[in-house]
Design a protein around this motif. Structure first.
Motif, PDB file in Angstrom:
ATOM      1  N   VAL A  92       7.565 -27.798  -5.380  1.00 41.97           N
ATOM      2  CA  VAL A  92       7.095 -26.539  -5.786  1.00 41.97           C
ATOM      3  C   VAL A  92       8.035 -25.454  -5.762  1.00 41.97           C
ATOM      4  O   VAL A  92       8.300 -24.540  -6.377  1.00 41.97           O
ATOM      5  N   GLY A  93       8.980 -25.467  -4.651  1.00 42.15           N
ATOM      6  CA  GLY A  93      10.022 -24.591  -4.402  1.00 42.15           C
ATOM      7  C   GLY A  93      10.954 -24.596  -5.564  1.00 42.15           C
ATOM      8  O   GLY A  93      11.451 -23.607  -5.732  1.00 42.15           O
ATOM      9  N   TRP A  94      11.494 -25.735  -5.829  1.00 43.24           N
ATOM     10  CA  TRP A  94      12.536 -25.806  -6.987  1.00 43.24           C
ATOM     11  C   TRP A  94      11.604 -25.719  -8.207  1.00 43.24           C
ATOM     12  O   TRP A  94      12.327 -24.708  -9.185  1.00 43.24           O
ATOM     13  N   MET A  95      10.576 -26.196  -8.444  1.00 43.83           N
ATOM     14  CA  MET A  95      10.026 -25.901  -9.662  1.00 43.83           C
ATOM     15  C   MET A  95       9.483 -24.554 -10.141  1.00 43.83           C
ATOM     16  O   MET A  95       9.666 -24.172 -11.163  1.00 43.83           O
ATOM     17  N   ILE A 145       8.285  -7.845  -2.049  1.00 39.57           N
ATOM     18  CA  ILE A 145       8.139  -8.931  -3.123  1.00 39.57           C
ATOM     19  C   ILE A 145       8.574 -10.277  -2.843  1.00 39.57           C
ATOM     20  O   ILE A 145       7.938 -11.163  -3.435  1.00 39.57           O
ATOM     21  N   ALA A 146       9.664 -10.315  -2.246  1.00 40.34           N
ATOM     22  CA  ALA A 146       9.995 -11.792  -2.051  1.00 40.34           C
ATOM     23  C   ALA A 146       8.876 -12.503  -0.990  1.00 40.34           C
ATOM     24  O   ALA A 146       8.566 -13.582  -1.175  1.00 40.34           O
ATOM     25  N   ARG A 147       8.405 -11.688   0.003  1.00 40.99           N
ATOM     26  CA  ARG A 147       7.316 -12.124   0.865  1.00 40.99           C
ATOM     27  C   ARG A 147       6.011 -12.673   0.179  1.00 40.99           C
ATOM     28  O   ARG A 147       5.431 -13.586   0.293  1.00 40.99           O
ATOM     29  N   PHE A 148       5.850 -11.705  -0.731  1.00 39.80           N
ATOM     30  CA  PHE A 148       4.418 -12.042  -1.550  1.00 39.80           C
ATOM     31  C   PHE A 148       4.834 -13.314  -2.369  1.00 39.80           C
ATOM     32  O   PHE A 148       3.802 -13.967  -2.798  1.00 39.80           O
ATOM     33  N   SER A 149       5.868 -13.326  -3.128  1.00 35.68           N
ATOM     34  CA  SER A 149       6.354 -14.530  -3.793  1.00 35.68           C
ATOM     35  C   SER A 149       6.230 -15.868  -3.090  1.00 35.68           C
ATOM     36  O   SER A 149       5.780 -16.860  -3.684  1.00 35.68           O
ATOM     37  N   ILE A 150       6.547 -15.703  -1.851  1.00 38.69           N
ATOM     38  CA  ILE A 150       6.581 -16.831  -1.131  1.00 38.69           C
ATOM     39  C   ILE A 150       5.028 -17.327  -0.770  1.00 38.69           C
ATOM     40  O   ILE A 150       4.614 -18.341  -0.797  1.00 38.69           O
ATOM     41  N   MET A 151       4.214 -16.257  -0.568  1.00 44.72           N
ATOM     42  CA  MET A 151       2.903 -16.211  -0.136  1.00 44.72           C
ATOM     43  C   MET A 151       2.219 -16.975  -1.239  1.00 44.72           C
ATOM     44  O   MET A 151       1.302 -17.783  -1.287  1.00 44.72           O
ATOM     45  N   ALA A 152       2.403 -16.403  -2.569  1.00 47.66           N
ATOM     46  CA  ALA A 152       1.944 -17.079  -3.848  1.00 47.66           C
ATOM     47  C   ALA A 152       2.080 -18.277  -4.206  1.00 47.66           C
ATOM     48  O   ALA A 152       1.204 -19.039  -4.391  1.00 47.66           O
ATOM     49  N   MET A 153       3.514 -18.937  -4.066  1.00 45.08           N
ATOM     50  CA  MET A 153       3.763 -20.312  -4.108  1.00 45.08           C
ATOM     51  C   MET A 153       3.109 -21.148  -3.055  1.00 45.08           C
ATOM     52  O   MET A 153       2.510 -22.232  -3.308  1.00 45.08           O
ATOM     53  N   VAL A 212      13.777 -21.892  -1.196  1.00 45.04           N
ATOM     54  CA  VAL A 212      13.884 -21.017  -2.099  1.00 45.04           C
ATOM     55  C   VAL A 212      14.560 -19.694  -1.653  1.00 45.04           C
ATOM     56  O   VAL A 212      15.615 -19.130  -2.278  1.00 45.04           O
ATOM     57  N   THR A 213      14.552 -19.263  -0.371  1.00 46.55           N
ATOM     58  CA  THR A 213      15.164 -18.095   0.033  1.00 46.55           C
ATOM     59  C   THR A 213      15.989 -18.174   1.182  1.00 46.55           C
ATOM     60  O   THR A 213      16.674 -17.334   1.605  1.00 46.55           O
TER      61      THR A 213
END
Length: 371
Positions: free
Chosen positions: A195-198, A231-239, A311-312
């Motif tokens: 999921v991280g890569w995709m 935004i980065a934290r929210f993106s990780i939470m979303a994934m 991802v990060t």
């Protein structure tokens, strides 16, 4: 007649003596096997710690002694408890396995946590007392990662709300609900690394990713999902939510399908609105399942690392870092086994205390609500 009674009494006394002797022999068998295991483990442990000059080349003799101790423990239980000991033999392998793969590594890790052991150093391992602990107390990166874990754990409540809505939808009489059940479970079938890569490395890529292209089309001039801390934290939470919401959803769906339909039908006949039926009937009846799902999800969330590392790597500036990803970097990037193990052991204690308090608090709350 009297002679036969006397013979029966003698036989009973003899049987009691044999039984008592067998119990005593069983106790001594367990005691001697335990002493032998403790002595050999201590002997090898002192040699591994550099306190003695003699010892085994590896820990294999301790393993063999542990297996022999397990056999002696089983035989001793049968000799002491009879049929009860035979029933205990079915549980004994699981206990021995748990001790071997959980208890022993934890204790061994506790020893490593109090050593100065860096794989990049030529000096090897040496005992340094509480130095790693005091370094941990003053490590701002660790406390930053622990603070981030608070945000990630709070995000579980949002995941629960979304999962409950999806479970209610899939429990209703809608078209193609079997298809939707399979479709909603698909993210859970994927590895978090995949999921991280995709998603993180492909769909949300800054230059050519479809998500970034769509964001530009909607007016976001600089759609960098992993450049800004929040935004980065929210993106990780979303994934992370995309992967784990199906897990919570399927637990809640199973709970919804187990609800007594007579109560819901009676509420409908009495004229209760769907919203009132939900808050006064469905939600209270679902509390045991809901609390179980949330606690299990929190336990998994406390181990979040895969997506962050992929991802990060904890960036930007540690905004997405988790304790598990922090420990991973201590081992991989710095080869700092002693300090990394201290962080892992300390975090394990924090998790154990937190989960125990969570279970205690949820139990008391459930009794107050249902009582």
């Amino acid at each position: 007649m009297q002679t036969s009674q006397t013979a029966a009494q003698h036989d009973a006394i003899a049987a009691y003596d044999i039984s008592d002797t067998r119990r005593t022999a069983g106790r001594w068998l367990i005691i001697l096997a335990t002493i032998a295991l403790g002595a050999i483990a201590l002997y090898q442990g002192l040699y591994a710690a550099g306190q003695t000059e003699s010892g085994f080349a590896n820990w294999r003799p301790v393993l063999y002694t542990y297996i022999a101790w397990g056999v002696a423990l089983g035989v001793g239980q049968v000799m002491i408890r009879g049929e009860g000991g035979k029933r205990a033999l079915f549980v004994l392998p699981a206990i021995l396995f748990t001790v071997a793969v959980v208890i022993f590594p934890t204790v061994a890790g506790l020893y490593i946590a109090f050593t100065d052991w860096n794989l990049a150093s030529f000096e090897g391992r040496s005992f340094n007392g509480l130095a790693n602990f005091w370094a941990l107390m003053n490590d701002g990166y660790f406390w930053n990662a622990l603070r981030n874990m608070g945000y990630y754990v709070l995000a579980v409540l949002v995941q629960y709300a979304i999962a409950f809505g999806l479970a209610m939808l899939l429990n209703a009489e809608i078209r193609a609900r079997k298809f939707f059940r399979v479709a909603f479970l698909m993210p859970f079938m994927l590895s978090p690394v995949a999921v991280g890569w995709m998603v993180g490395k492909s769909l949300m890529e800054y230059r050519f990713g479809p998500a970034a292209t769509l964001a530009r089309f909607l007016g976001w001039e600089n759609p960098a999902f992993f450049a800004s801390p929040w935004i980065a934290r929210f993106s990780i939470m979303a994934m992370d939510a995309w992967v784990w919401i199906p897990f919570v959803m399927i637990l809640l769906l199973a709970g919804l399908q187990a609800l007594p339909k007579e109560i819901l039908e009676a509420a409908k006949v009495d004229g209760a609105s769907p919203w009132r039926s939900f808050w006064q009937i469905i939600f209270p009846l679902m509390l045991p399942v809901s609390i179980t799902a949330i606690i299990i999800r929190i336990i998994f969330q406390l181990k979040l690392a895969d997506i962050v590392i992929t991802v990060t790597s904890g960036g930007p500036g540690g905004a997405t870092d988790t304790v598990s990803s922090f420990i991973f970097r201590e081992y991989r990037d710095r080869s700092n086994v002693g300090y990394g193990t201290m962080v892992a052991e300390f975090y394990f204690i924090l998790i154990a205390i937190f989960v125990a308090l969570l279970l205690w608090g949820s139990s008391r709350w459930m009794k107050r609500v249902t009582g």
